[in-house]
Every structure is written in C-alpha cells, then in structure tokens.
Design a protein around this motif. Structure first.
Motif, PDB file in Angstrom:
ATOM      1  N   UNK A 295       0.790  -1.233   0.000  1.00  0.00           N
ATOM      2  CA  UNK A 295       0.000   0.000   0.000  1.00  0.00           C
ATOM      3  C   UNK A 295       0.820   1.281   0.000  1.00  0.00           C
ATOM      4  N   UNK A 296       2.159   1.170  -0.180  1.00  0.00           N
ATOM      5  CA  UNK A 296       2.982   2.396  -0.125  1.00  0.00           C
ATOM      6  C   UNK A 296       3.073   3.104  -1.484  1.00  0.00           C
ATOM      7  N   UNK A 297       2.543   2.471  -2.550  1.00  0.00           N
ATOM      8  CA  UNK A 297       2.509   3.142  -3.855  1.00  0.00           C
ATOM      9  C   UNK A 297       3.642   2.753  -4.793  1.00  0.00           C
ATOM     10  N   UNK A 298       4.098   1.487  -4.700  1.00  0.00           N
ATOM     11  CA  UNK A 298       5.180   1.023  -5.589  1.00  0.00           C
ATOM     12  C   UNK A 298       4.690   0.910  -7.037  1.00  0.00           C
ATOM     13  N   UNK A 299       3.449   0.427  -7.214  1.00  0.00           N
ATOM     14  CA  UNK A 299       2.947   0.208  -8.589  1.00  0.00           C
ATOM     15  C   UNK A 299       2.863   1.527  -9.342  1.00  0.00           C
ATOM     16  N   UNK A 300       2.486   2.599  -8.653  1.00  0.00           N
ATOM     17  CA  UNK A 300       2.411   3.910  -9.309  1.00  0.00           C
ATOM     18  C   UNK A 300       3.799   4.364  -9.755  1.00  0.00           C
ATOM     19  N   UNK A 301       4.805   4.152  -8.895  1.00  0.00           N
ATOM     20  CA  UNK A 301       6.192   4.501  -9.259  1.00  0.00           C
ATOM     21  C   UNK A 301       6.634   3.678 -10.464  1.00  0.00           C
ATOM     22  N   UNK A 302       6.290   2.386 -10.459  1.00  0.00           N
ATOM     23  CA  UNK A 302       6.661   1.516 -11.587  1.00  0.00           C
ATOM     24  C   UNK A 302       5.997   2.006 -12.873  1.00  0.00           C
ATOM     25  N   UNK A 303       4.712   2.389 -12.795  1.00  0.00           N
ATOM     26  CA  UNK A 303       3.997   2.869 -13.987  1.00  0.00           C
ATOM     27  C   UNK A 303       4.648   4.148 -14.529  1.00  0.00           C
ATOM     28  N   UNK A 304       4.974   5.088 -13.643  1.00  0.00           N
ATOM     29  CA  UNK A 304       5.578   6.341 -14.105  1.00  0.00           C
ATOM     30  C   UNK A 304       6.948   6.076 -14.755  1.00  0.00           C
ATOM     31  N   UNK A 305       7.678   5.093 -14.226  1.00  0.00           N
ATOM     32  CA  UNK A 305       8.966   4.705 -14.836  1.00  0.00           C
ATOM     33  C   UNK A 305       8.731   4.140 -16.237  1.00  0.00           C
ATOM     34  N   UNK A 306       7.659   3.342 -16.391  1.00  0.00           N
ATOM     35  CA  UNK A 306       7.328   2.764 -17.702  1.00  0.00           C
ATOM     36  C   UNK A 306       6.949   3.858 -18.700  1.00  0.00           C
ATOM     37  N   UNK A 307       6.268   4.895 -18.202  1.00  0.00           N
ATOM     38  CA  UNK A 307       5.865   5.982 -19.105  1.00  0.00           C
ATOM     39  C   UNK A 307       7.089   6.729 -19.639  1.00  0.00           C
ATOM     40  N   UNK A 308       8.164   6.820 -18.827  1.00  0.00           N
ATOM     41  CA  UNK A 308       9.414   7.444 -19.314  1.00  0.00           C
ATOM     42  C   UNK A 308       9.985   6.593 -20.453  1.00  0.00           C
ATOM     43  N   UNK A 309       9.918   5.240 -20.307  1.00  0.00           N
ATOM     44  CA  UNK A 309      10.385   4.357 -21.388  1.00  0.00           C
ATOM     45  C   UNK A 309       9.567   4.615 -22.656  1.00  0.00           C
ATOM     46  N   UNK A 310       8.248   4.754 -22.502  1.00  0.00           N
ATOM     47  CA  UNK A 310       7.375   4.994 -23.666  1.00  0.00           C
ATOM     48  C   UNK A 310       7.720   6.325 -24.340  1.00  0.00           C
ATOM     49  N   UNK A 311       7.995   7.345 -23.523  1.00  0.00           N
ATOM     50  CA  UNK A 311       8.361   8.661 -24.070  1.00  0.00           C
ATOM     51  C   UNK A 311       9.626   8.601 -24.920  1.00  0.00           C
ATOM     52  N   UNK A 312      10.482   7.594 -24.639  1.00  0.00           N
ATOM     53  CA  UNK A 312      11.742   7.483 -25.379  1.00  0.00           C
ATOM     54  C   UNK A 312      11.688   6.421 -26.480  1.00  0.00           C
ATOM     55  N   UNK A 313      10.444   6.004 -26.831  1.00  0.00           N
ATOM     56  CA  UNK A 313      10.272   5.094 -27.971  1.00  0.00           C
ATOM     57  C   UNK A 313      10.465   3.630 -27.638  1.00  0.00           C
ATOM     58  N   UNK A 314      10.357   3.271 -26.362  1.00  0.00           N
ATOM     59  CA  UNK A 314      10.546   1.873 -25.957  1.00  0.00           C
ATOM     60  C   UNK A 314       9.266   1.293 -25.372  1.00  0.00           C
ATOM     61  N   UNK A 315       9.245  -0.054 -25.283  1.00  0.00           N
ATOM     62  CA  UNK A 315       8.142  -0.746 -24.605  1.00  0.00           C
ATOM     63  C   UNK A 315       8.571  -1.080 -23.169  1.00  0.00           C
ATOM     64  N   UNK A 316       7.582  -1.467 -22.345  1.00  0.00           N
ATOM     65  CA  UNK A 316       7.892  -1.871 -20.967  1.00  0.00           C
ATOM     66  C   UNK A 316       7.091  -3.118 -20.622  1.00  0.00           C
ATOM     67  N   UNK A 317       7.622  -3.909 -19.701  1.00  0.00           N
ATOM     68  CA  UNK A 317       6.865  -5.080 -19.242  1.00  0.00           C
ATOM     69  C   UNK A 317       6.903  -5.141 -17.718  1.00  0.00           C
ATOM     70  N   UNK A 318       5.863  -5.765 -17.140  1.00  0.00           N
ATOM     71  CA  UNK A 318       5.826  -5.983 -15.697  1.00  0.00           C
ATOM     72  C   UNK A 318       5.600  -7.471 -15.481  1.00  0.00           C
TER      73      UNK A 318
END
Length: 694
Positions: A295-318
C-alpha cells in the motif's frame, strides 16, 4: 581415515578434503579446565569433570534380555554412579576397576543418588588439564555415530590433523600448512588473527577470548568473499552492458502527471522517482530494487517509470509471480491510465489461441506499449519490438536464470526495476540483492491511519464476533483467514469449510464469500468480485488473499491460528486492510499453548506496523534460509559460520572492504590483489551457489 569413514563423511556432510574438515566448526564448547569434587555436585549443573577411580561394577536387569551397567566411581569426596545402557563389552574392556580416570558428563539425580549417563572417560595420565581449555562439540549424524565419528571422535580426528599440520611443511592444507587467505593490508587494519590461528583456536580455544577472535576472523572472511563476488559481478555487468539512454521526459509522462495522477505523490515516491530518473539517463543499465510496504505506492512509481520508457520510444513489461497478481497489476495500471491512448495487455498461461497469437504479434510490431504477465513473458516465442524497461515484482519468487532471460529480449539489456513488498533487512539486502541499488518508499499515502493489531485467544469468540458485527454495521467489510499449509491441505480445507458453516450461523444477517486455492479460477474471481463490490460483508479465505486484493472498504483482518504463520506472512496479510481512511484492525487469534518464539512473533506484530522492524525480527527468529520466498528459490546461504541475522556489523565491514578492492581494481588484474582473485576462483569451484546469492 579408512575408505568407509571417508565415504560416510562425504555422504553425510559433503566433506571430502582436509580443508573442508577443518571448516566443520564446533557448534558449542564446554569448559574442561576445572575438576569438581563429588561433594560439590548440584542437580542443575550442565556439565562437570571429576577425577577418581572406579570402585566396582554392577549389572541391572530391566526385563527380557535387557540390562544396563553401573560403575561406582569415587574421588575420595563421595561416590557417583556412572551408567551405560549399551556398548557394555567395550566399557568392561576399556575402563578398569582401580585405575584413575577423568570423567566428564551431565549430573542427574536418580533414587537420591547422583548419576552420570554415558559419560566421556579418559585415563587421567593422558589428559593435561592445562591443555583441555574449552572442549568443542560437533554436529554429527546417526551413521557417523555408528562408525565412531560422534562428536568426540570428530574432535580426535581434527586434533590429529592439526598436530600433523604443525609437524610438516608444504604449500596447502593437504600438504601441511594452513595458507593465509586474506592479505596483511586487510587483516592488519582490522586487527584480525591469521587463518592458521583462527582454525586452531576455533577447534581448541584455551579461553573465550581466543574463541571469539577466531569466530570474528572466520566470519569476516566468509562474508568478505561473498561480498567481493557480488560486487565484482555487479561491476562487470556495469562495464559490460551499456544502458539505453532515456534522455526525455515527454508528453506521455507529463500528461499523466498533470492530468491523470489521482493524488499528490508522497515525499518518498518523489525521491525514488528522482533516483530512477537519474539511472535511466546515465548511460548505464539500471538495476534497482524498490522496497516498500503493502500500500505504499510502488505500482504507481513503476507505472511512471514505464511511461518514461514509452516517451523514449521503448516498450515496458511488468512480470509478476502469480496470475492473480498479474491481473491485479493490469487492472491497477488501466485504472490509473484511464482513457490515455496507451495499449496495456495481459500475457499469462491462461491467454491462449487466437488471443495469444494476436498479443505476440502486437508485441513484436510495437503496437502494445506495456505488457503485464507471469513467467510466460520469458518464453522464447515472446519477442518485443523494443523492450526498454522490465519491472519484476517480488523477484525472489523467480530463479536467476529465469530473470536473465529477460535480458536477451532487447538489443541492449533493458533497465530493470525489482519491486518487493517484503521489507528486507539491510544485511540481507546486501547479500541477496547485493548487485542492485536500493530505493525505499518509507511513507504511506496521506490520510492512512496505522492499523491496530490485537491478540485474542480462540476461547474469546463472543467478543470477537461482537467486534466484527459492530464494524459491519458501520458499513465496513471483514476478512477472516484460515491457514492452509501444504502438508495438511485436506485437514485445513475441511477446517475452512466447517469454519465457513460456523460463521454463516454466527452471522445470519450478513452475506459471506469464500475463496481458496483449490477453487476454479472463474469461481474464485466471482467470489472476490462480490466482496469487492460490497455484495458480501465477510470474505472467508486462505492466504490466497496475501497478494492481489485491494478493497479500501475492508477494515478488519482476522487471522485464525495465527501461530501457524511466519512474521512476514502475518505482516503481508495485515496489509490487506488499512487502505482507506477508516481505522482498521488486525486480530490475531491463537490457542493458549504458545511457544516462546510464537509469543515473541505475536508481541512484535502487536507492537509495530514497521515492515523493516518486523523483517529484522523475522530474520533473527527464523534465520535467513527460512525467510519468505528465499528457501524455495535456491538462495539458501552456504555460510558455515557467519550469520546474516546476527552479524550485521561484519556484513557491513566486509562489504566496505570488498567495495574498496573493486574500486581500486575493477578489472581484477592488479598483482597486488591476486591472492584475493585466486581465492575467489577457488571458492567458485565449490558447491556455493554464487549465482543465486547475487
């Protein structure tokens, strides 16, 4: 050592060289430097040593063909009975009436007389008390005892070996000399004794101080080489693999941050995002561990990190360890993203046929931006268009080789973010996850109240049911968890089924759901959904709800037979409540018969909500091999003397020293450090699973 004993040592303890025999350390010591008089004996003494003569023998029959021998032993200050229940022929042959012996054992009282059962006996002429000091005790097995290699036998073998080494010369243990394995530039400043002294003192300390110095030296060496290996591996990875450079924080991230973020990030989440951002644009591959309580908000941090990958033309996986957890992550991510034009898909074992073919095609052509899945993601058929970031949830549930397969999915290895909700004590993190940089989310989102944890006995059901009823009448929901431990699944399942019927009768005015691992996935999901939607007020379940359930309205977690759970598991279950703004409760129900260790566990849970404090306590109570998830994944430590739980200071010293060496000689080529690199190569050939440790 004859061939039979050699074979038994190899099979029972994995010892096949003299060097390995010297590393079979005693597990305890008894002070043999003092002789007592028989008239000083007390029944509660642990061990005593007496010097005197056997006056006579008597045989006592105990039934059909059964008898035991009693020797009456005197030192002039009284008489004590020495008793043997087997090996009588050997006793009569070797221990003669009228000769002087030193007897060692634990005194007890039987029919008003002192007796020592199966004592150690040595001719007084052969034992010099000044040399005895502290007697070592060695772990042995039944087969070893049957061939004369009980603790005393092992002591004699090791003593004989150490005497031979002193008399001969050569180049290693097998030829007579105990070689040094740490150079003076390490042992000098840290005031460590030599390896030769350490091995002699660990087996035959003349004082507690010698024993302590030997233990510190041998523990440090063991931990130092583990850390040196981990840091060398991490250093190699950094030099070998360039990371994809994510230079941009672009439209996707900014749109999400400014328009879709459901609440303000906590200070800890912002700090962790800065650390991840710095890694991703550094030009080196990110390998970061993200720790944070449920409940500390790790998934949100992971999602925002994935969005940075998307901004740079890459895909992400979880990648998640179970299908339930993967589905939970998928839903959470889709809820966060709302109507943003980002394609997120699920790939697990249950995705089959045309659907699977379509997902594999879309991953390959890049039209899927984020994929969430289980270990199905590392199958050879899964090909990414351009994988830039891999997020791995609860990495300790995946093997090293499994995780490494993700690396081959891109032209450069993707950045790796590992998440865990099992808070890991610092000393353990330095050893299991020693090659990763660590980030910690140590704040809960605002508005959360600490969960109150209470302990009740299973006889207090009236007040327990009353508390549950009050909470439901306030509009809240309740989890009731039954243990389901594999060894006795049938009995446990029966308990759950019976318990469910009892609870239905106890709460006739409420609706109940039931969930356990043996149900069909569709049925399980349907029951869970009824609870999520508020159609049922009580969810009766096994630990399948430990991960992957988020019901903010649930405010009570009742854990039945809480004595059967480990601390980490109790903490994980407790984390299912306390997700809304209301006061939440966790009630641990046990029987009255609790061991001291269980009582400590329950007390710790009631005293603190701090996951790291609980993990430290768990480590001390259970040891590293038993920690949630470590044992089944091959991370059990092959440490012979060091203890990760109790030697935190030495772990840190060893890591600092190893880091200094790596910084000075990153390519492992400097002549100054060849002793260390050669020793590391030697150790890597042994049975230590270095890959799993790192």
């Amino acid at each position: 050592m004859g061939p039979r004993r050699t074979e038994i040592l190899q099979k029972e303890l994995g010892i096949s060289t003299w060097g390995q025999l010297l590393e079979h350390y005693p597990y305890k010591y008894v002070d043999r430097s003092r002789i007592y008089h028989i008239d000083e004996l007390q029944p509660d003494m642990p061990f005593v040593q007496l010097k005197g003569k056997i006056l006579s023998y008597e045989e006592v029959s105990t039934g059909k063909r059964k008898k035991f021998a009693v020797a009456y032993f005197s030192d002039g200050h009284g008489v004590v009975d020495l008793v043997w229940f087997n090996g009588l022929k050997y006793i009569y042959k070797n221990y003669k009436v009228g000769e002087e012996y030193i007897v060692f054992g634990r005194p007890g009282v039987y029919n008003g007389r002192f007796r020592i059962t199966h004592p150690d006996i040595d001719p007084a002429s052969e034992l010099q008390l000044s040399e005895m000091g502290m007697q070592p005790y060695y772990m042995t097995t039944e087969k070893m005892k049957n061939s004369g290699m009980q603790s005393r036998g092992m002591e004699r073998i090791i003593k004989s070996l150490l005497e031979r080494i002193s008399l001969s010369s050569g180049s290693d243990v097998n030829h007579g000399v105990i070689n040094e394995t740490l150079p003076p530039y390490i042992t000098g400043p840290l005031h460590l004794c030599s390896r030769d002294e350490a091995l002699r003192w660990i087996h035959y300390p003349q004082s507690p101080d010698e024993m302590q110095r030997a233990r510190v030296r041998l523990k440090f060496e063991e931990l130092f080489y583990v850390q040196l290996n981990i840091l060398r591996y991490a250093s190699d990875q950094r030099r070998k693999y360039r990371g994809n450079i994510f230079a941009t924080v672009g439209d996707i991230f900014n749109t999400f941050y400014h328009q879709y973020l459901p609440f303000e990030l906590t200070g800890a989440q912002k700090r962790v995002m800065h650390e991840i951002r710095a890694d991703m644009r550094s030009g080196r591959q990110m390998n970061r561990l993200l720790q944070g309580d449920v409940g500390s908000g790790k998934t949100l941090v992971a999602l925002m990190s994935m969005l940075i990958a998307l901004d740079n033309g890459y895909q992400a996986c979880l990648m998640a360890p179970t299908e339930i957890l993967a589905e939970q992550h998928l839903q959470t991510i889709r809820d966060f993203l709302g109507d943003m034009p980002i394609r997120v898909e699920l790939l697990t074992g249950i995705v089959k046929g045309k659907r699977r073919t379509e997902i594999l095609r879309a991953l390959h052509d890049g039209s899927i931006h984020i994929v969430v899945g289980t270990h199905a993601l590392i199958e050879d058929t899964v090909q990414f268009h351009r994988l830039g970031l891999a997020v791995i949830d609860e990495q300790h549930r995946f093997g090293v080789a499994q995780r490494a397969k993700l690396w081959s999915k891109g032209e450069n290895p993707p950045h790796v973010l590992v998440m865990t909700a099992t808070p890991i004590p610092r000393t353990l993190a330095m050893t299991i996850y020693g090659d990763l940089d660590v980030s910690v989310i140590d704040e809960l989102p605002p508005g959360r109240k600490p969960i109150q944890t209470l302990h009740k006995f299973d006889t207090q059901t009236t007040s327990l049911y009353q508390g549950i009823r009050q909470q439901i009448q306030l509009g809240r929901q309740v989890y009731i968890v039954f243990p389901l431990i594999k060894e006795s699944e049938k009995i446990d399942l029966q308990n759950l089924e019976e318990g469910f019927e009892v609870l239905k009768q106890a709460f006739p005015e409420f609706n109940l759901s039931k969930v356990h691992g043996k149900m069909k996935p569709a049925d399980k999901e349907a029951e869970m959904q009824r609870f999520v939607k508020g159609e049922t007020q009580i969810l009766v379940a096994t630990t399948v709800i430990e991960v992957g359930v988020n019901v903010p309205n649930a405010s009570v977690m009742v854990i039945l037979d809480a004595q059967r759970f480990g601390l980490s598991q109790l903490h994980q279950l407790r984390g299912r409540v306390g997700r809304g703004a209301d006061q939440s409760y966790c009630i641990l129900v046990t029987n009255y018969k609790l061991s001291n260790e269980t009582r400590k566990r329950i007390d710790i849970m009631c005293e603190t909500n701090d996951g790291f404090e609980i993990a430290e306590a768990d480590l001390k109570l259970r040891g590293p091999g038993d920690l949630e998830g470590t044992q089944q994944s091959g991370m059990a430590f092959d440490l012979k003397i060091a203890d990760i739980a109790r030697d935190g200071q030495l772990v840190q010293m060893a890591r600092d020293e190893a880091q200094r060496i790596i910084d000075d000689d990153p390519t492992c080529e400097s002549p100054q450090y060849q002793l260390l690199w050669n020793r590391l190569r030697q150790l890597r050939k042994t049975n230590i699973n270095w890959g799993a440790i790192s």
